[in-house]
Design a protein around this motif. Structure first.
Motif, PDB file in Angstrom:
ATOM      1  N   MET A   1       0.658  91.625   7.223  1.00 31.38           N
ATOM      2  CA  MET A   1       1.334  92.855   7.619  1.00 31.38           C
ATOM      3  C   MET A   1       0.989  93.961   6.622  1.00 31.38           C
ATOM      4  O   MET A   1       1.043  93.761   5.411  1.00 31.38           O
ATOM      5  CB  MET A   1       2.847  92.648   7.665  1.00 31.38           C
ATOM      6  N   SER A   2       0.577  95.118   7.109  1.00 29.40           N
ATOM      7  CA  SER A   2       0.200  96.215   6.236  1.00 29.40           C
ATOM      8  C   SER A   2       1.429  96.821   5.575  1.00 29.40           C
ATOM      9  O   SER A   2       2.542  96.769   6.097  1.00 29.40           O
ATOM     10  CB  SER A   2      -0.542  97.288   7.035  1.00 29.40           C
ATOM     11  N   VAL A   3       1.219  97.384   4.393  1.00 29.94           N
ATOM     12  CA  VAL A   3       2.288  98.022   3.638  1.00 29.94           C
ATOM     13  C   VAL A   3       2.186  99.520   3.852  1.00 29.94           C
ATOM     14  O   VAL A   3       1.106 100.104   3.703  1.00 29.94           O
ATOM     15  CB  VAL A   3       2.175  97.679   2.141  1.00 29.94           C
ATOM     16  N   ASN A   4       3.301 100.170   4.199  1.00 32.32           N
ATOM     17  CA  ASN A   4       3.254 101.609   4.450  1.00 32.32           C
ATOM     18  C   ASN A   4       3.518 102.389   3.179  1.00 32.32           C
ATOM     19  O   ASN A   4       3.852 101.827   2.122  1.00 32.32           O
ATOM     20  CB  ASN A   4       4.217 102.010   5.569  1.00 32.32           C
ATOM     21  N   ALA A   5       3.386 103.720   3.266  1.00 26.01           N
ATOM     22  CA  ALA A   5       3.501 104.577   2.094  1.00 26.01           C
ATOM     23  C   ALA A   5       4.884 104.491   1.455  1.00 26.01           C
ATOM     24  O   ALA A   5       5.014 104.482   0.223  1.00 26.01           O
ATOM     25  CB  ALA A   5       3.175 106.022   2.484  1.00 26.01           C
ATOM     26  N   HIS A   6       5.927 104.423   2.275  1.00 29.27           N
ATOM     27  CA  HIS A   6       7.285 104.345   1.737  1.00 29.27           C
ATOM     28  C   HIS A   6       7.486 103.065   0.931  1.00 29.27           C
ATOM     29  O   HIS A   6       8.113 103.086  -0.137  1.00 29.27           O
ATOM     30  CB  HIS A   6       8.308 104.429   2.875  1.00 29.27           C
ATOM     31  N   GLN A   7       6.947 101.964   1.419  1.00 25.45           N
ATOM     32  CA  GLN A   7       7.071 100.705   0.699  1.00 25.45           C
ATOM     33  C   GLN A   7       6.306 100.748  -0.624  1.00 25.45           C
ATOM     34  O   GLN A   7       6.781 100.235  -1.644  1.00 25.45           O
ATOM     35  CB  GLN A   7       6.558  99.558   1.575  1.00 25.45           C
ATOM     36  N   LEU A   8       5.125 101.356  -0.600  1.00 25.74           N
ATOM     37  CA  LEU A   8       4.336 101.462  -1.827  1.00 25.74           C
ATOM     38  C   LEU A   8       5.024 102.359  -2.851  1.00 25.74           C
ATOM     39  O   LEU A   8       5.044 102.046  -4.050  1.00 25.74           O
ATOM     40  CB  LEU A   8       2.940 101.997  -1.500  1.00 25.74           C
ATOM     41  N   LEU A   9       5.597 103.469  -2.385  1.00 31.70           N
ATOM     42  CA  LEU A   9       6.345 104.347  -3.293  1.00 31.70           C
ATOM     43  C   LEU A   9       7.518 103.607  -3.912  1.00 31.70           C
ATOM     44  O   LEU A   9       7.793 103.748  -5.116  1.00 31.70           O
ATOM     45  CB  LEU A   9       6.833 105.589  -2.547  1.00 31.70           C
ATOM     46  N   GLU A  10       8.217 102.826  -3.113  1.00 30.40           N
ATOM     47  CA  GLU A  10       9.345 102.063  -3.624  1.00 30.40           C
ATOM     48  C   GLU A  10       8.885 101.048  -4.662  1.00 30.40           C
ATOM     49  O   GLU A  10       9.527 100.866  -5.708  1.00 30.40           O
ATOM     50  CB  GLU A  10      10.065 101.354  -2.474  1.00 30.40           C
ATOM     51  N   SER A  11       7.760 100.411  -4.402  1.00 27.98           N
ATOM     52  CA  SER A  11       7.218  99.436  -5.361  1.00 27.98           C
ATOM     53  C   SER A  11       6.827 100.111  -6.667  1.00 27.98           C
ATOM     54  O   SER A  11       7.066  99.566  -7.753  1.00 27.98           O
ATOM     55  CB  SER A  11       6.013  98.713  -4.752  1.00 27.98           C
ATOM     56  N   ILE A  12       6.220 101.280  -6.568  1.00 30.00           N
ATOM     57  CA  ILE A  12       5.845 102.023  -7.774  1.00 30.00           C
ATOM     58  C   ILE A  12       7.084 102.415  -8.561  1.00 30.00           C
ATOM     59  O   ILE A  12       7.146 102.253  -9.794  1.00 30.00           O
ATOM     60  CB  ILE A  12       5.009 103.268  -7.390  1.00 30.00           C
ATOM     61  N   ASN A  13       8.096 102.930  -7.882  1.00 25.23           N
ATOM     62  CA  ASN A  13       9.331 103.328  -8.556  1.00 25.23           C
ATOM     63  C   ASN A  13      10.008 102.134  -9.220  1.00 25.23           C
ATOM     64  O   ASN A  13      10.485 102.235 -10.352  1.00 25.23           O
ATOM     65  CB  ASN A  13      10.285 103.992  -7.560  1.00 25.23           C
ATOM     66  N   GLN A  14      10.041 101.006  -8.547  1.00 26.09           N
ATOM     67  CA  GLN A  14      10.654  99.811  -9.123  1.00 26.09           C
ATOM     68  C   GLN A  14       9.894  99.344 -10.355  1.00 26.09           C
ATOM     69  O   GLN A  14      10.493  98.935 -11.358  1.00 26.09           O
ATOM     70  CB  GLN A  14      10.713  98.703  -8.074  1.00 26.09           C
ATOM     71  N   LEU A  15       8.564  99.406 -10.279  1.00 26.10           N
ATOM     72  CA  LEU A  15       7.741  98.982 -11.406  1.00 26.10           C
ATOM     73  C   LEU A  15       8.003  99.851 -12.630  1.00 26.10           C
ATOM     74  O   LEU A  15       8.132  99.353 -13.753  1.00 26.10           O
ATOM     75  CB  LEU A  15       6.261  99.041 -11.015  1.00 26.10           C
ATOM     76  N   VAL A  16       8.096 101.169 -12.410  1.00 25.34           N
ATOM     77  CA  VAL A  16       8.334 102.090 -13.520  1.00 25.34           C
ATOM     78  C   VAL A  16       9.761 101.958 -14.042  1.00 25.34           C
ATOM     79  O   VAL A  16      10.005 101.885 -15.252  1.00 25.34           O
ATOM     80  CB  VAL A  16       8.039 103.542 -13.073  1.00 25.34           C
ATOM     81  N   GLN A  17      10.741 101.883 -13.137  1.00 19.77           N
ATOM     82  CA  GLN A  17      12.139 101.813 -13.545  1.00 19.77           C
ATOM     83  C   GLN A  17      12.457 100.526 -14.292  1.00 19.77           C
ATOM     84  O   GLN A  17      13.299 100.507 -15.193  1.00 19.77           O
ATOM     85  CB  GLN A  17      13.043 101.951 -12.325  1.00 19.77           C
ATOM     86  N   SER A  18      11.778  99.449 -13.942  1.00 21.58           N
ATOM     87  CA  SER A  18      12.046  98.177 -14.607  1.00 21.58           C
ATOM     88  C   SER A  18      11.593  98.173 -16.056  1.00 21.58           C
ATOM     89  O   SER A  18      11.966  97.285 -16.824  1.00 21.58           O
ATOM     90  CB  SER A  18      11.363  97.033 -13.855  1.00 21.58           C
ATOM     91  N   HIS A  19      10.812  99.168 -16.418  1.00 17.91           N
ATOM     92  CA  HIS A  19      10.329  99.269 -17.801  1.00 17.91           C
ATOM     93  C   HIS A  19      10.637 100.651 -18.371  1.00 17.91           C
ATOM     94  O   HIS A  19       9.903 101.163 -19.202  1.00 17.91           O
ATOM     95  CB  HIS A  19       8.827  98.972 -17.871  1.00 17.91           C
ATOM     96  N   GLU A  20      11.732 101.229 -17.910  1.00 15.91           N
ATOM     97  CA  GLU A  20      12.130 102.547 -18.378  1.00 15.91           C
ATOM     98  C   GLU A  20      12.365 102.492 -19.881  1.00 15.91           C
ATOM     99  O   GLU A  20      12.997 101.583 -20.407  1.00 15.91           O
ATOM    100  CB  GLU A  20      13.407 102.990 -17.669  1.00 15.91           C
ATOM    101  N   GLY A  21      11.882 103.490 -20.576  1.00 12.36           N
ATOM    102  CA  GLY A  21      11.986 103.535 -22.025  1.00 12.36           C
ATOM    103  C   GLY A  21      10.776 102.953 -22.723  1.00 12.36           C
ATOM    104  O   GLY A  21      10.543 103.225 -23.897  1.00 12.36           O
ATOM    105  N   GLU A  22      10.026 102.136 -22.016  1.00 10.98           N
ATOM    106  CA  GLU A  22       8.816 101.553 -22.595  1.00 10.98           C
ATOM    107  C   GLU A  22       7.563 102.318 -22.199  1.00 10.98           C
ATOM    108  O   GLU A  22       6.531 102.186 -22.836  1.00 10.98           O
ATOM    109  CB  GLU A  22       8.674 100.092 -22.136  1.00 10.98           C
ATOM    110  N   ILE A  23       7.681 103.094 -21.125  1.00 11.11           N
ATOM    111  CA  ILE A  23       6.511 103.789 -20.607  1.00 11.11           C
ATOM    112  C   ILE A  23       6.499 105.237 -21.077  1.00 11.11           C
ATOM    113  O   ILE A  23       7.484 105.958 -20.902  1.00 11.11           O
ATOM    114  CB  ILE A  23       6.487 103.773 -19.066  1.00 11.11           C
TER     115      ILE A  23
END
Length: 388
Positions: free
Chosen positions: A1-23
């Motif tokens: 199943m293809s991933v749409n833009a909204h899902q990719l944006l959510e994944s990017i935000n989660q990746l960044v937020q999970s390491h907030e303060g380190e990036i």
């Protein structure tokens, strides 16, 4: 199943937020005008986390076409009874002469020169075939994706009255030059999809192997660009750098071997001048010796002036070279939005649809909106604890 833009944006935000303060700031360079247009038109800079900066780089062949080549084309068109052909964007790029002189191919056409825009090499062949009693000069500027069909055209055979004023460039040497000189201001790279389709994604492996920089090839949909951004972020997070292909629909291992052979049969690589930047090793295409008779520089020797390169910089006050190298954003140019506008461009980056300045302006970014974002050599993007 293809991933749409909204899902990719959510994944990017989660990746960044999970390491907030380190990036810290993560600067991602793209080297394709098509990518920059996709980014700007989709408004990605407004929806991505503030820790991610997307930097437009050397992705516009019109922007780096040497001024002396454009000057040569103008003089040929004005002084010889030739039909001069060029891709449409080239007609409006100004050269560094007095305002009372002819400064663009468009102005030369207004002065009576026979200058015609073309969209493809086959158009050039047709014009030459339809005008057998006139010399036809095809002023061809472009990157690998443009040079490949031109090479195919030459191998198929062209009318005797057709010659090439070639101004071809390769994309990877500009990135290599930035990295070799320590002048790189990016932590990750989005590699060009169409170039990789022709030359193979392996051309960009050196960025990973030699510099440990996260790299992903992208196509031109919002989803493909976001997938590349996500890939590079994960590479940085995991400290595991590799060349990812986020454009598998068209980019295959090894690229288009037939096109590569045709390029090699017709053209050779040499150290070439980039406007406002200077010589870059192994960055230009020129015709092989067996095609010397088809070289407009040989056919019309009086119009090739090597001393012209001394004045071949960007126009006074124009910062296009800094934009092309990813050192500043378009709206940080001193002329952007004031004296330099799409209707009256001063620098080449405001002319072409692949130029970052033109893309930013047409997407609604006006003067002064980005002054707080100065592109400088990036600090380490992860702290000593890392992101993982």
């Amino acid at each position: 199943m293809s991933v749409n833009a909204h899902q990719l944006l959510e994944s990017i935000n989660q990746l960044v937020q999970s390491h907030e303060g380190e990036i810290k700031k993560i600067k991602i360079l793209n080297v394709c005008g098509g990518h920059e247009r996709s980014i700007a038109m989709a408004g990605l800079r407004k929806v991505l986390p503030v820790s991610i900066e997307l930097i437009p780089g050397p992705g516009c062949p019109v922007c780096v076409c040497p001024e002396e080549d454009i000057y040569c084309a103008i003089q040929l068109a004005l002084n010889e009874k030739v039909i001069l052909l060029a891709f449409g964007d080239m007609l409006r790029v100004p050269v560094n002469v007095r305002k009372t002189e002819v400064r663009t191919l468009q102005q030369a056409k207004a002065h009576g020169a026979d200058i015609r825009p073309v969209a493809s090499p086959s158009d050039a062949v047709k014009v030459a075939a339809d005008n057998p009693h006139k010399q036809v000069v095809f002023f061809a500027a472009g990157f690998e994706t443009t040079m490949a069909p031109i090479a195919a055209m030459m191998l198929q055979g062209v009318p005797e009255n057709l010659s090439l004023l070639l101004s071809g460039r390769l994309t990877w040497p500009a990135v290599s030059m930035l990295l070799q000189t320590g002048d790189a201001s990016f932590d990750a790279l989005i590699a060009p999809g169409h170039v990789s389709t022709i030359m193979g994604p392996e051309e960009w492996q050196f960025v990973v192997d030699e510099y440990q920089i996260a790299t992903a090839v992208a196509g031109f949909t919002t989803e493909s660009v976001l997938a590349a951004i996500y890939s590079t972020l994960r590479q940085i997070k995991e400290r595991r750098f590799f060349l990812d292909n986020c454009y598998p629909e068209l980019v295959m291992p090894g690229g288009n071997r037939t096109a590569q052979i045709q390029l090699s049969d017709v053209m050779q690589v040499y150290s070439a001048n980039w406007r406002g930047i200077g010589q870059i090793a192994d960055s230009g295409f020129k015709l092989n010796e067996q095609y010397a008779d088809n070289d407009a520089r040989n056919r019309f020797k009086n119009y090739t002036d090597d001393t012209r390169s001394r004045v071949g910089e960007m126009p006074a006050g124009c910062d296009c070279a800094q934009v092309v190298l990813g050192r500043i954003y378009p709206d940080q140019c001193r002329l952007y939005g004031s004296t330099c506008l799409p209707a009256h461009p001063i620098g080449p980056c405001m002319v072409s649809d692949e130029g970052a300045c033109r893309i930013w302006w047409t997407s609604g970014i006006t003067s002064g909106m980005n002054q707080s974002h100065v592109v400088v050599n990036s600090p380490q993007v992860i702290n000593e604890k890392g992101m993982g």
